[in-house]
Design a protein around this motif. Structure first.
Motif, PDB file in Angstrom:
ATOM      1  N   VAL A 141      -6.985  14.830   3.962  1.00  0.00           N
ATOM      2  CA  VAL A 141      -5.809  14.051   5.070  1.00  0.00           C
ATOM      3  C   VAL A 141      -5.979  12.563   5.013  1.00  0.00           C
ATOM      4  O   VAL A 141      -5.591  11.938   4.455  1.00  0.00           O
ATOM      5  N   ALA A 142      -7.439  11.643   5.518  1.00  0.00           N
ATOM      6  CA  ALA A 142      -7.416  10.794   4.904  1.00  0.00           C
ATOM      7  C   ALA A 142      -7.563  10.100   4.487  1.00  0.00           C
ATOM      8  O   ALA A 142      -6.891   8.894   4.397  1.00  0.00           O
ATOM      9  N   VAL A 143      -8.091  10.528   3.691  1.00  0.00           N
ATOM     10  CA  VAL A 143      -8.478  10.317   2.143  1.00  0.00           C
ATOM     11  C   VAL A 143      -6.936   9.754   1.388  1.00  0.00           C
ATOM     12  O   VAL A 143      -5.783   9.074   1.274  1.00  0.00           O
ATOM     13  N   VAL A 144      -5.760  10.501   1.890  1.00  0.00           N
ATOM     14  CA  VAL A 144      -4.522  10.668   1.165  1.00  0.00           C
ATOM     15  C   VAL A 144      -4.020   9.294   2.411  1.00  0.00           C
ATOM     16  O   VAL A 144      -3.160   8.825   1.135  1.00  0.00           O
ATOM     17  N   SER A 181       1.136   0.499   0.867  1.00  0.00           N
ATOM     18  CA  SER A 181       2.827   1.438   1.125  1.00  0.00           C
ATOM     19  C   SER A 181       3.404   1.523   2.452  1.00  0.00           C
ATOM     20  O   SER A 181       4.034   1.402   2.800  1.00  0.00           O
ATOM     21  N   LEU A 182       2.060   2.298   3.618  1.00  0.00           N
ATOM     22  CA  LEU A 182       2.863   2.159   4.821  1.00  0.00           C
ATOM     23  C   LEU A 182       2.421   1.451   5.646  1.00  0.00           C
ATOM     24  O   LEU A 182       3.976   0.805   6.755  1.00  0.00           O
ATOM     25  N   ALA A 227       7.536   8.142  -0.666  1.00  0.00           N
ATOM     26  CA  ALA A 227       8.072   7.544  -2.328  1.00  0.00           C
ATOM     27  C   ALA A 227       7.643   6.423  -2.590  1.00  0.00           C
ATOM     28  O   ALA A 227       7.588   6.253  -4.177  1.00  0.00           O
ATOM     29  N   SER A 228       8.075   5.779  -2.187  1.00  0.00           N
ATOM     30  CA  SER A 228       7.206   3.585  -3.348  1.00  0.00           C
ATOM     31  C   SER A 228       5.833   4.440  -3.279  1.00  0.00           C
ATOM     32  O   SER A 228       6.005   3.473  -4.475  1.00  0.00           O
ATOM     33  N   TYR A 229       5.554   5.198  -2.858  1.00  0.00           N
ATOM     34  CA  TYR A 229       3.409   5.240  -3.255  1.00  0.00           C
ATOM     35  C   TYR A 229       3.856   5.431  -5.203  1.00  0.00           C
ATOM     36  O   TYR A 229       2.947   5.390  -5.576  1.00  0.00           O
ATOM     37  N   ASN A 230       4.092   7.127  -4.448  1.00  0.00           N
ATOM     38  CA  ASN A 230       4.109   7.397  -6.132  1.00  0.00           C
ATOM     39  C   ASN A 230       5.179   7.035  -6.373  1.00  0.00           C
ATOM     40  O   ASN A 230       4.636   7.468  -8.528  1.00  0.00           O
ATOM     41  N   TRP A 231       5.884   6.645  -7.037  1.00  0.00           N
ATOM     42  CA  TRP A 231       7.160   6.263  -7.820  1.00  0.00           C
ATOM     43  C   TRP A 231       6.869   4.201  -7.938  1.00  0.00           C
ATOM     44  O   TRP A 231       7.984   4.353  -9.293  1.00  0.00           O
ATOM     45  N   ARG A 241       1.492  -0.250 -10.665  1.00  0.00           N
ATOM     46  CA  ARG A 241      -0.090  -1.202 -10.277  1.00  0.00           C
ATOM     47  C   ARG A 241      -1.008  -0.549 -12.030  1.00  0.00           C
ATOM     48  O   ARG A 241      -1.392  -1.557 -12.598  1.00  0.00           O
ATOM     49  N   SER A 242      -1.108   0.515 -12.715  1.00  0.00           N
ATOM     50  CA  SER A 242      -1.386   0.680 -13.224  1.00  0.00           C
ATOM     51  C   SER A 242      -0.963   0.608 -14.655  1.00  0.00           C
ATOM     52  O   SER A 242      -1.604  -0.123 -15.126  1.00  0.00           O
ATOM     53  N   SER A 243       0.448  -0.080 -15.486  1.00  0.00           N
ATOM     54  CA  SER A 243       0.739  -0.506 -15.782  1.00  0.00           C
ATOM     55  C   SER A 243       0.415  -2.381 -16.046  1.00  0.00           C
ATOM     56  O   SER A 243      -0.264  -2.632 -17.649  1.00  0.00           O
ATOM     57  N   LEU A 244       0.406  -2.741 -14.707  1.00  0.00           N
ATOM     58  CA  LEU A 244       0.803  -4.018 -15.227  1.00  0.00           C
ATOM     59  C   LEU A 244      -0.739  -4.390 -15.288  1.00  0.00           C
ATOM     60  O   LEU A 244      -1.639  -5.156 -15.335  1.00  0.00           O
TER      61      LEU A 244
END
Length: 445
Positions: free
Chosen positions: A283-286, A293-294, A331-335, A341-344
């Protein structure tokens, strides 16, 4: 460096503490120290990456800043433009003008400097939390060059750690001294905050190893685990015992910073300890993974909800803020954050990352400047205080002086429209002739 889940757990503590503090200061009086925890973690991780690249002789400034762009910019631009669009619909002219100036300042990593010079309260501004991002970006414009020069001229890690320790000590002293003089300057300025980032940097630079030259252990695992536990206790205690209105930041910030240093410590020896296991809880890791984002969403959500729904019951406001923040962040973290970030971050997309960063920065600057110049009367603070007003002695039309603080400026744009409809000369202290309103009847704004 290998991935260490406990660092995400530490990020979770940092972001949750800041969110609770901003939600209601009575919930966690020292929650603002979560930012200090972030600074130490950032200094440690980024320096570790740079040192690793030096060791493998593959360091590149272009690659370093590509990583920063891919990590920070996509979500930064998304949240910024969303804030701008929402406040354009909800905020009054004067407040929206301040949003515009904050947007422009944030675009060039100078948000912290804006809040140093901005008078009065700015709790309703949804970009206030960007001050910490600005400090980090200012720091990382300078720090990689220092490491590069140290490596280029074959400086030893020990010498570098001594240099960084001296710099951190000077910054810490400056923080203590300036807090006594002007706590806001001490809070927002890089020179008085750099020691927190440097604390993490020193951890990454120090020549720690888990084995001595003869192969024997040079550390007691129990001692390391005990120190990590003590550090976590110090961090948690700081959340409740420190208050931001009692000489903050000042010397008191040394407690959460030192606690974070102890927790990060020497990971090779402490990973099996109870603190490491607690911070590595799924839970802490997530939460830690989504901490950026938070952090970006929580304050604008809080500020805008309070601004637009001020009459809503307190409990309903709290629930709404939490639900909106979590929803937008997930939503913003996952989408956005993870995939973009991975792409750029791919080496072959370096030019694209820089192009998008430049375009985003320009858009923020232009829109921010437009909002500031369109929705606010432009008198300088210094001239307003001196009440430097030039009246036209030969003009017999009624004279109206716009002076004072934001209470008078709040309706400044609207009152300009009224003045245009009547033969009234309207004056704003300190505005030069070339800033005159377009109406010929207004000799000065």
């Amino acid at each position: 460096m290998t991935y260490r889940p406990a660092l995400d757990g530490l990020r979770a503590i940092a972001v949750v503490s800041v969110m609770l503090f901003h939600l209601d200061r009575e919930l966690l009086p020292g929650g603002i120290t979560g930012v200090d925890i972030f600074f130490v973690i950032s200094g440690y991780l980024i320096t570790s990456i740079v040192i690793r690249d030096f060791d493998k002789e593959r360091f590149s400034f272009a690659r370093f800043y590509q990583r920063r762009i891919s990590r920070i910019s996509p979500l930064f631009f998304l949240v910024s433009i969303t804030i701008f669009a929402v406040t354009a619909m909800l905020y009054q002219d004067y407040d929206f003008a301040l949003v515009g100036s904050s947007l422009a300042a944030a675009a060039v990593s100078l948000a912290n400097m804006q809040f140093v010079f901005l008078p009065g309260e700015f709790e309703e501004l949804p970009f206030v939390h960007y001050w910490s991002l600005s400090i980090e970006e200012q720091y990382y414009l300078i720090f990689p060059l220092i490491l590069f020069l140290a490596d280029r001229y074959r400086g030893s890690r020990k010498s570098l750690s001594i240099f960084l320790s001296i710099a951190a000590l000077l910054s810490f002293i400056a923080c203590i001294v300036l807090t006594e003089v002007d706590s806001e300057w001490a809070f927002f300025l890089l020179p008085t905050r750099a020691w927190e980032l440097l604390a993490g940097c020193i951890l990454a630079v120090l020549p720690f190893s888990s084995k001595g030259d003869n192969g024997s252990s040079i550390s007691n695992k129990r001692i390391d685990a005990l120190l990590a536990s003590a550090g976590l206790v110090v961090i948690i205690a700081s959340q409740f015992m420190i208050h931001d209105d009692t000489g903050f930041p000042g010397w008191i910030v040394a407690f959460p910073v030192f606690g974070t240093v102890l927790v990060i410590g020497r990971p090779q020896e402490s990973r099996t300890g109870v603190t490491e296991r607690l911070l590595s809880h799924p839970v802490a890791v997530v939460i830690g993974k989504a901490s950026y984002s938070l952090y970006l969403w929580h304050w604008p959500v809080y500020a805008i909800v309070d601004y637009a729904l001020i009459t809503m019951p307190y409990a309903s406001l709290l629930i709404l803020k939490i639900v909106l923040t979590v929803t937008l962040s997930v939503a913003s973290y996952n989408w956005v954050e993870k995939p973009v970030r991975s792409s750029l971050n791919r080496p072959e997309r370096q030019r694209l990352s820089y192009l998008l960063f430049t375009a985003g920065t320009v858009v923020m600057l232009v829109t921010g400047y437009w909002a500031r110049s369109t929705y606010s009367v432009n008198a300088s603070l210094g001239s307003t205080r001196k009440a430097e007003v030039a009246f036209n002695e030969h003009n017999l039309a009624p004279q109206r002086l716009l002076a004072g603080d934001s209470n008078e400026s709040m309706d400044g744009v609207g009152r300009n429209e009224i003045a245009r409809a009547r033969p009234v000369n309207r004056h704003v202290p300190g505005v030069s002739d070339h800033d005159s309103l377009p109406d010929s009847k207004l000799d000065k704004e």
